[in-house]
Design a protein around this motif. Structure first.
Motif, mmCIF file in Angstrom:
data_model
loop_
_atom_site.group_PDB
_atom_site.id
_atom_site.type_symbol
_atom_site.label_atom_id
_atom_site.label_comp_id
_atom_site.label_asym_id
_atom_site.label_seq_id
_atom_site.Cartn_x
_atom_site.Cartn_y
_atom_site.Cartn_z
ATOM 1 N N LEU A 194 27.570 20.578 35.953
ATOM 2 C CA LEU A 194 28.937 21.075 36.061
ATOM 3 C C LEU A 194 29.742 20.091 36.898
ATOM 4 C CD1 LEU A 194 26.746 23.618 36.829
ATOM 5 C CD2 LEU A 194 28.782 24.893 36.199
ATOM 6 N N ALA A 195 31.015 19.956 36.589
ATOM 7 C CA ALA A 195 31.867 19.040 37.350
ATOM 8 C C ALA A 195 33.163 19.750 37.749
ATOM 9 C CB ALA A 195 32.178 17.785 36.532
ATOM 10 N N PHE A 196 33.612 19.472 38.973
ATOM 11 C CA PHE A 196 34.802 20.109 39.543
ATOM 12 C C PHE A 196 35.675 19.066 40.222
ATOM 13 C CE2 PHE A 196 31.865 23.593 39.294
ATOM 14 C CZ PHE A 196 32.588 24.763 39.286
ATOM 15 N N ARG A 197 36.974 19.252 40.149
ATOM 16 C CA ARG A 197 37.822 18.553 41.125
ATOM 17 C C ARG A 197 37.547 19.195 42.484
ATOM 18 N NH1 ARG A 197 40.905 15.358 37.945
ATOM 19 N NH2 ARG A 197 41.554 16.230 35.925
ATOM 20 N N TRP A 198 37.561 18.394 43.521
ATOM 21 C CA TRP A 198 37.189 18.890 44.844
ATOM 22 C C TRP A 198 38.064 20.067 45.259
ATOM 23 C CZ3 TRP A 198 34.038 20.336 48.133
ATOM 24 C CH2 TRP A 198 34.243 20.371 49.522
ATOM 25 N N HIS A 199 39.356 19.995 44.985
ATOM 26 C CA HIS A 199 40.236 21.091 45.418
ATOM 27 C C HIS A 199 39.873 22.389 44.707
ATOM 28 C CE1 HIS A 199 42.893 21.489 41.843
ATOM 29 N NE2 HIS A 199 42.758 20.188 41.709
ATOM 30 N N PHE A 200 39.435 22.306 43.436
ATOM 31 C CA PHE A 200 39.121 23.540 42.725
ATOM 32 C C PHE A 200 37.743 24.068 43.090
ATOM 33 C CE2 PHE A 200 37.799 26.184 39.114
ATOM 34 C CZ PHE A 200 38.816 27.124 39.179
ATOM 35 N N LEU A 201 36.827 23.206 43.444
ATOM 36 C CA LEU A 201 35.525 23.704 43.912
ATOM 37 C C LEU A 201 35.712 24.546 45.170
ATOM 38 C CD1 LEU A 201 32.466 23.877 43.713
ATOM 39 C CD2 LEU A 201 32.322 21.694 44.943
ATOM 40 N N LYS A 202 36.613 24.108 46.037
ATOM 41 C CA LYS A 202 36.907 24.898 47.242
ATOM 42 C C LYS A 202 37.543 26.235 46.873
ATOM 43 C CE LYS A 202 39.071 21.385 49.184
ATOM 44 N NZ LYS A 202 39.831 20.579 50.170
ATOM 45 N N VAL A 203 38.455 26.225 45.896
ATOM 46 C CA VAL A 203 39.062 27.479 45.430
ATOM 47 C C VAL A 203 37.979 28.401 44.867
ATOM 48 C CG1 VAL A 203 40.560 28.506 43.670
ATOM 49 C CG2 VAL A 203 41.342 26.515 44.970
ATOM 50 N N PHE A 204 37.137 27.840 44.020
ATOM 51 C CA PHE A 204 36.075 28.639 43.397
ATOM 52 C C PHE A 204 35.204 29.338 44.438
ATOM 53 C CE2 PHE A 204 31.650 29.018 42.126
ATOM 54 C CZ PHE A 204 31.749 29.797 40.991
ATOM 55 N N ASN A 205 34.801 28.599 45.450
ATOM 56 C CA ASN A 205 33.891 29.166 46.440
ATOM 57 C C ASN A 205 34.557 30.186 47.356
ATOM 58 O OD1 ASN A 205 31.470 27.964 45.661
ATOM 59 N ND2 ASN A 205 31.929 26.077 46.752
ATOM 60 N N GLN A 206 35.883 30.243 47.336
ATOM 61 C CA GLN A 206 36.595 31.258 48.112
ATOM 62 C C GLN A 206 36.846 32.528 47.301
ATOM 63 O OE1 GLN A 206 40.070 29.103 49.372
ATOM 64 N NE2 GLN A 206 38.976 27.936 50.925
ATOM 65 N N LEU A 207 36.640 32.452 45.994
ATOM 66 C CA LEU A 207 36.844 33.625 45.150
ATOM 67 C C LEU A 207 35.682 34.606 45.328
ATOM 68 C CD1 LEU A 207 37.890 31.859 41.814
ATOM 69 C CD2 LEU A 207 39.419 33.053 43.408
ATOM 70 N N VAL B 122 30.139 16.447 40.980
ATOM 71 C CA VAL B 122 29.235 16.819 39.902
ATOM 72 C C VAL B 122 28.004 17.505 40.491
ATOM 73 C CG1 VAL B 122 27.897 16.037 37.920
ATOM 74 C CG2 VAL B 122 30.015 14.848 38.548
ATOM 75 N N CYS B 123 27.738 18.700 40.018
ATOM 76 C CA CYS B 123 26.519 19.426 40.375
ATOM 77 C C CYS B 123 25.491 19.181 39.275
ATOM 78 C CB CYS B 123 26.805 20.918 40.519
ATOM 79 S SG CYS B 123 25.312 21.943 40.690
ATOM 80 N N VAL B 124 24.416 18.494 39.625
ATOM 81 C CA VAL B 124 23.300 18.282 38.696
ATOM 82 C C VAL B 124 22.180 19.211 39.162
ATOM 83 C CG1 VAL B 124 21.705 16.629 37.684
ATOM 84 C CG2 VAL B 124 23.983 15.874 38.393
ATOM 85 N N GLN B 125 21.998 20.305 38.471
ATOM 86 C CA GLN B 125 21.080 21.323 38.966
ATOM 87 C C GLN B 125 19.645 20.793 39.010
ATOM 88 O OE1 GLN B 125 21.747 25.024 36.882
ATOM 89 N NE2 GLN B 125 23.751 25.288 37.820
ATOM 90 N N GLY B 126 18.948 21.202 40.062
ATOM 91 C CA GLY B 126 17.643 20.630 40.356
ATOM 92 C C GLY B 126 16.520 21.094 39.462
ATOM 93 N N ASP B 127 16.820 21.907 38.436
ATOM 94 C CA ASP B 127 15.778 22.358 37.512
ATOM 95 C C ASP B 127 15.986 21.798 36.108
ATOM 96 O OD1 ASP B 127 17.996 23.831 36.832
ATOM 97 O OD2 ASP B 127 17.088 25.801 37.163
ATOM 98 N N GLU B 128 16.602 20.596 36.049
ATOM 99 C CA GLU B 128 16.829 19.923 34.761
ATOM 100 C C GLU B 128 16.074 18.587 34.746
ATOM 101 O OE1 GLU B 128 18.106 21.335 32.344
ATOM 102 O OE2 GLU B 128 19.647 22.761 32.981
ATOM 103 N N PRO B 129 14.738 18.621 34.689
ATOM 104 C CA PRO B 129 13.970 17.380 34.800
ATOM 105 C C PRO B 129 14.045 16.468 33.585
ATOM 106 C CG PRO B 129 12.511 19.208 34.301
ATOM 107 C CD PRO B 129 13.862 19.807 34.565
ATOM 108 N N MET B 130 14.738 16.907 32.533
ATOM 109 C CA MET B 130 14.873 16.079 31.335
ATOM 110 C C MET B 130 16.310 15.629 31.105
ATOM 111 S SD MET B 130 12.256 17.940 28.665
ATOM 112 C CE MET B 130 12.282 16.499 27.587
ATOM 113 N N MET B 131 17.166 15.783 32.111
ATOM 114 C CA MET B 131 18.566 15.407 31.922
ATOM 115 C C MET B 131 18.696 13.903 31.678
ATOM 116 S SD MET B 131 19.671 13.561 34.772
ATOM 117 C CE MET B 131 21.414 13.774 34.477
ATOM 118 N N HIS B 132 19.790 13.529 31.012
ATOM 119 C CA HIS B 132 20.067 12.125 30.714
ATOM 120 C C HIS B 132 21.420 11.743 31.300
ATOM 121 C CE1 HIS B 132 17.006 10.576 27.752
ATOM 122 N NE2 HIS B 132 16.621 11.827 27.930
#
Length: 258
Positions: free
Chosen positions: A187-200, A102-112
């Motif tokens: 955003l949330a990714f399965r680990w295998h697909f995050l690796k695929v995404f970053n290779q695209l 899970v990527c919790v972006q660092g500019d969301e200071p009001m996230m729950h």
């Protein structure tokens, strides 16, 4: 029987923001923005690990002072998901291919924390879903028209078709009943697909709209929305957003609990 996937969270943060240099450590209601994000994410109860990922010594020093686990990453990353992927390789945990990142972006200071619950739910409930994006309802015309707000068009199954900074879907007159949704920075990714995404390679619509999600669709993959109702929860894209965040943070139910 296979065990449940781990859920590992990464909060990426860097000082060199083009529109707001130094924003992770900028004080909001007396605390640096990135501390708000991390402390609020900690309220999610199902983490197998939650880490701050940065390339900046200032952020790492702050994290050490506050006893926040931080992972140092390359200063060459231009996209937060590249930083997230590198951080996973350095988190010290064994990460299986189907574990959820899970990527919790660092500019969301009001996230729950229930936003994280929503983001991981499609991955837990459907083995064919490889990544999700939190899709919050838009009920305000100014936000609908704001190019800092990335809007989502999705199909009837909930798979994203396109994301844009333009006001979509088209309407003659905005109302909340339009059903417009925006990307919220979880955003949330399965680990295998995050690796695929970053290779695209970066894709045409990704570059035109400055939105990573379009890379997924441009290359023929799918991202499932994680629907979430409207909540007064605002991202920080520039210094002018701070006043609004502080105004609403004062009445936020998590404020005062961390």
């Amino acid at each position: 029987m296979s065990s449940a996937p781990k859920i590992i969270g990464i909060v990426p943060a860097r000082m060199n923001s083009s529109r707001f240099p130094g924003k992770p450590l900028y004080p909001i209601s007396g605390r640096p923005m990135v501390e708000h994000v991390f402390r609020r994410a900690q309220f999610f109860e199902d983490w197998d690990g939650l880490y701050l990922a940065t390339c900046d010594e200032e952020i790492a020093a702050f994290a050490k002072e506050k006893k926040i686990p931080a992972l140092m990453t390359s200063d060459q990353h231009t996209r937060c998901l590249d930083r997230v992927a590198e951080a996973i390789t350095k988190c010290g945990q064994a990460v299986a291919e189907n574990d959820i990142i899970v990527c919790v972006q660092g500019d969301e200071p009001m996230m729950h924390p229930d936003m994280i619950t929503a983001a991981v739910a499609p991955l837990k409930n459907d083995k064919d879903v490889n990544c999700t994006v939190l899709a919050m309802e838009i009920n305000d015309e100014a936000q609908f028209l704001n190019p800092d707000t990335v809007k989502i068009i999705h199909d009837m199954k909930g798979d994203v078709l396109f994301t844009s900074r333009s006001p979509i879907p088209y309407c003659k007159q905005f109302s909340a009943s339009l059903g417009a949704r925006r990307i919220y920075g979880i955003l949330a990714f399965r680990w295998h697909f995050l690796k695929v995404f970053n290779q695209l390679p970066e894709s045409p619509l990704e570059l035109k709209e400055s939105c990573d999600s379009n890379r997924i669709m441009d290359h023929g993959y799918r991202q499932r929305i994680a629907p979430y109702p409207y909540k007064a929860s605002f991202s920080v894209d520039s210094p002018r957003d701070i006043e609004q965040v502080e105004k609403y943070l004062a009445s936020d139910p998590l404020w005062g609990k961390y």
